[in-house]
Design an enzyme around this catalytic site. Structure first.
Site, mmCIF file in Angstrom:
data_model
loop_
_atom_site.group_PDB
_atom_site.id
_atom_site.type_symbol
_atom_site.label_atom_id
_atom_site.label_comp_id
_atom_site.label_asym_id
_atom_site.label_seq_id
_atom_site.Cartn_x
_atom_site.Cartn_y
_atom_site.Cartn_z
ATOM 1 N N ARG A 99 41.019 -28.824 -19.459
ATOM 2 C CA ARG A 99 40.916 -28.564 -20.961
ATOM 3 C C ARG A 99 41.077 -29.796 -21.568
ATOM 4 O O ARG A 99 40.622 -30.323 -22.737
ATOM 5 C CB ARG A 99 42.023 -27.582 -21.207
ATOM 6 C CG ARG A 99 41.912 -26.254 -20.521
ATOM 7 C CD ARG A 99 42.771 -25.210 -21.232
ATOM 8 N NE ARG A 99 44.115 -25.397 -20.661
ATOM 9 C CZ ARG A 99 44.968 -25.036 -19.597
ATOM 10 N NH1 ARG A 99 44.334 -24.167 -18.863
ATOM 11 N NH2 ARG A 99 46.157 -25.159 -19.549
ATOM 12 N N SER B 185 32.485 -24.702 -40.122
ATOM 13 C CA SER B 185 33.803 -24.666 -39.347
ATOM 14 C C SER B 185 33.304 -24.035 -38.199
ATOM 15 O O SER B 185 33.569 -23.060 -37.676
ATOM 16 C CB SER B 185 34.963 -24.223 -39.924
ATOM 17 O OG SER B 185 35.925 -24.134 -39.241
ATOM 18 N N LYS C 65 37.159 -19.255 -44.841
ATOM 19 C CA LYS C 65 36.201 -19.264 -43.560
ATOM 20 C C LYS C 65 35.418 -17.866 -43.389
ATOM 21 O O LYS C 65 36.115 -17.215 -42.505
ATOM 22 C CB LYS C 65 37.089 -19.787 -42.365
ATOM 23 C CG LYS C 65 36.005 -19.974 -41.274
ATOM 24 C CD LYS C 65 36.702 -20.741 -40.114
ATOM 25 C CE LYS C 65 35.671 -20.732 -38.681
ATOM 26 N NZ LYS C 65 36.278 -21.515 -37.776
ATOM 27 N N GLU D 230 40.404 -16.845 -42.827
ATOM 28 C CA GLU D 230 39.099 -16.420 -41.990
ATOM 29 C C GLU D 230 39.221 -15.001 -42.083
ATOM 30 O O GLU D 230 39.708 -14.195 -41.155
ATOM 31 C CB GLU D 230 39.160 -17.127 -40.668
ATOM 32 C CG GLU D 230 37.888 -16.579 -40.007
ATOM 33 C CD GLU D 230 37.877 -17.398 -38.580
ATOM 34 O OE1 GLU D 230 36.703 -16.956 -37.819
ATOM 35 O OE2 GLU D 230 38.733 -18.190 -38.153
ATOM 36 N N GLU E 123 36.720 -12.424 -40.839
ATOM 37 C CA GLU E 123 35.359 -12.543 -40.225
ATOM 38 C C GLU E 123 35.022 -10.978 -40.087
ATOM 39 O O GLU E 123 35.322 -10.137 -39.356
ATOM 40 C CB GLU E 123 35.273 -12.992 -38.666
ATOM 41 C CG GLU E 123 33.991 -12.860 -38.152
ATOM 42 C CD GLU E 123 33.875 -13.478 -36.796
ATOM 43 O OE1 GLU E 123 32.929 -13.636 -36.161
ATOM 44 O OE2 GLU E 123 35.056 -14.159 -36.171
ATOM 45 N N TYR F 251 39.461 -14.601 -29.481
ATOM 46 C CA TYR F 251 39.851 -15.899 -28.806
ATOM 47 C C TYR F 251 41.178 -16.328 -29.429
ATOM 48 O O TYR F 251 41.656 -15.607 -30.253
ATOM 49 C CB TYR F 251 38.904 -16.924 -29.193
ATOM 50 C CG TYR F 251 38.775 -17.491 -30.719
ATOM 51 C CD1 TYR F 251 39.183 -18.615 -31.261
ATOM 52 C CD2 TYR F 251 37.857 -16.655 -31.422
ATOM 53 C CE1 TYR F 251 39.168 -18.589 -32.660
ATOM 54 C CE2 TYR F 251 37.586 -16.750 -32.702
ATOM 55 C CZ TYR F 251 38.171 -17.981 -33.567
ATOM 56 O OH TYR F 251 38.183 -18.233 -34.528
ATOM 57 N N ASP G 253 39.745 -24.708 -31.057
ATOM 58 C CA ASP G 253 40.969 -24.131 -31.180
ATOM 59 C C ASP G 253 41.067 -22.928 -30.031
ATOM 60 O O ASP G 253 41.702 -21.857 -30.143
ATOM 61 C CB ASP G 253 41.392 -23.518 -32.324
ATOM 62 C CG ASP G 253 40.410 -22.555 -33.072
ATOM 63 O OD1 ASP G 253 39.297 -22.699 -32.961
ATOM 64 O OD2 ASP G 253 40.867 -21.738 -33.667
ATOM 65 N N LYS H 144 44.484 -22.475 -39.399
ATOM 66 C CA LYS H 144 43.703 -21.264 -39.562
ATOM 67 C C LYS H 144 44.353 -20.134 -39.096
ATOM 68 O O LYS H 144 45.055 -19.861 -37.983
ATOM 69 C CB LYS H 144 42.286 -21.989 -38.506
ATOM 70 C CG LYS H 144 41.199 -20.872 -38.887
ATOM 71 C CD LYS H 144 40.381 -20.695 -37.472
ATOM 72 C CE LYS H 144 40.913 -19.800 -36.417
ATOM 73 N NZ LYS H 144 39.784 -19.750 -35.249
#
Length: 357
Positions: free
Chosen positions: A51, A295, A224, A182, A184, A357, A29, A141
């Site tokens: 891509r 993942s 995640k 997620e 992180e 990202y 992604d 996500k």
């Protein structure tokens, strides 16, 4: 009433499909800006065709569905397909791989903090989720990012990001989409593994409370998180057993057993390190009421990308290396990985400071 009440049976079906023993998620992604870094590193222009070709290398790899149960895509990729004209979403569906979509719009600085961030994208999320559902996506996500420092993560950043993740999760479920939550905690810094565990406990506990406060259907989400690791600049490297012990303990202390699965991010670990640590987590003799799998993005793709180098004649060998890493992580999900897959590149750290990202 729990979020997504009318979709609960479908949410459970999606979760069961993703949480298949020996399988995990390919995270593909990367935004257009992030994929530019990847393509530039092998001397390729960041064109739409390049891509598309790179995603075909991954998604159309033979027997991918032996090891991968879900693929997270960037919105542009939903409209792409193979060179022969098969749409990628349709391709994945035919392989019984669940199509997923990144729905956050990146991070921005959180005022009143020392460079901490919050994640954007709530305003039109309901409309986008409805559209993605119609296009065939069944999970999503959203990434929240927290850092460890002298006074970080701050309580403000923890609470803001926890609430943002919970709101996202509820909106997804109302539209029939399983949310991957997620939070992180970044590897950036000189912190010890103990400090990472302490910070992650605060973050994960706040996320769990926010999910409950927002009436999120816990059985219809996946978490995640980061593995528990010392900082990238600490000069320390934890053993797989240490990583597994701290990671499982952190989850035991913070994550309700009602949550069906945990899909770990690799967070800049090298390919082999991420696989070995996932294996240690699954092999650990401890209470683990969740399905525990991968993942991974960079930790699945890095060697394959370098091998491909943008040349069609390298598709075959690049796919072989990609599938070998997928198979290794499949074995790690079962706690049966013996190690040794890949060359020296597989042992190279993939850490990027302040990774966005």
């Amino acid at each position: 009433m729990a979020a997504g009440a009318k979709f609960q049976d479908e949410l459970l079906k999606t979760v069961r499909a993703i949480c298949t023993p020996g399988k995990g998620i390919l995270a593909a992604d990367e935004s257009t800006g992030t994929i530019e870094k990847r393509l530039t590193s092998i001397g390729l222009e960041n064109s739409e065709e390049n891509r598309r070709a790179y995603r075909e290398l991954l998604f159309a790899a033979p027997d991918l569905n032996k090891y991968v149960s879900g693929v997270i895509m960037f919105e542009e990729t939903l409209h792409h397909g193979t060179k022969a004209g098969k749409n990628f979403v349709k391709l994945l569906q035919e392989l019984n791989i669940v199509p997923g979509i990144k729905v956050d719009k990146g991070v921005k600085n959180l005022s009143g903090t020392n460079g901490e961030t919050t994640t954007q994208g709530h305003d039109d999320l309901d409309k986008r989720c409805a559209k993605y559902y119609e296009m065939g996506c069944r999970f999503a996500k959203w990434r929240a990012v927290l850092k460890i420092g002298a006074n970080e993560p701050s309580e403000l950043a923890i609470q803001e990001n926890a609430r943002g993740l919970a709101r996202y999760a509820a909106i997804c479920q109302e539209n029939g989409i399983v949310p991957i939550v997620e939070p992180e905690v970044l590897m950036d810094g000189t912190h010890t593994i103990e400090q990472c565990a302490a910070a992650s406990e605060r973050v994960f506990a706040a996320v769990s409370k926010a999910l409950i406060d927002n009436n999120v259907f816990l059985e219809g989400i996946l978490l995640k998180p980061n593995m528990i690791l010392p900082g990238a600049d600490s000069g320390k490297k934890a053993t797989p057993l240490e990583v597994a012990s701290y990671t499982v303990r952190t989850l035991q202390r913070t994550l309700p057993a009602a949550v069906p699965g945990v899909v770990f991010l690799s967070g800049g670990q090298g390919e082999e390190d991420a696989t070995v640590n996932l294996n240690a987590i699954n092999a650990l003799n401890s209470k683990k009421p969740w399905f525990l799998t991968f993942s991974f993005a960079r930790a699945l793709q890095s060697t394959a990308l370098k091998t491909w180098a943008g040349k069609e004649e390298n598709f075959g060998i690049a796919r072989e290396k990609f599938l070998a890493r997928c198979k290794a992580n499949s074995e790690a999900q079962l706690g049966k990985y013996g190690g040794g897959v890949g060359d020296k590149d597989a042992n190279t750290s993939l850490f990027e400071k302040d990774y966005r990202y």
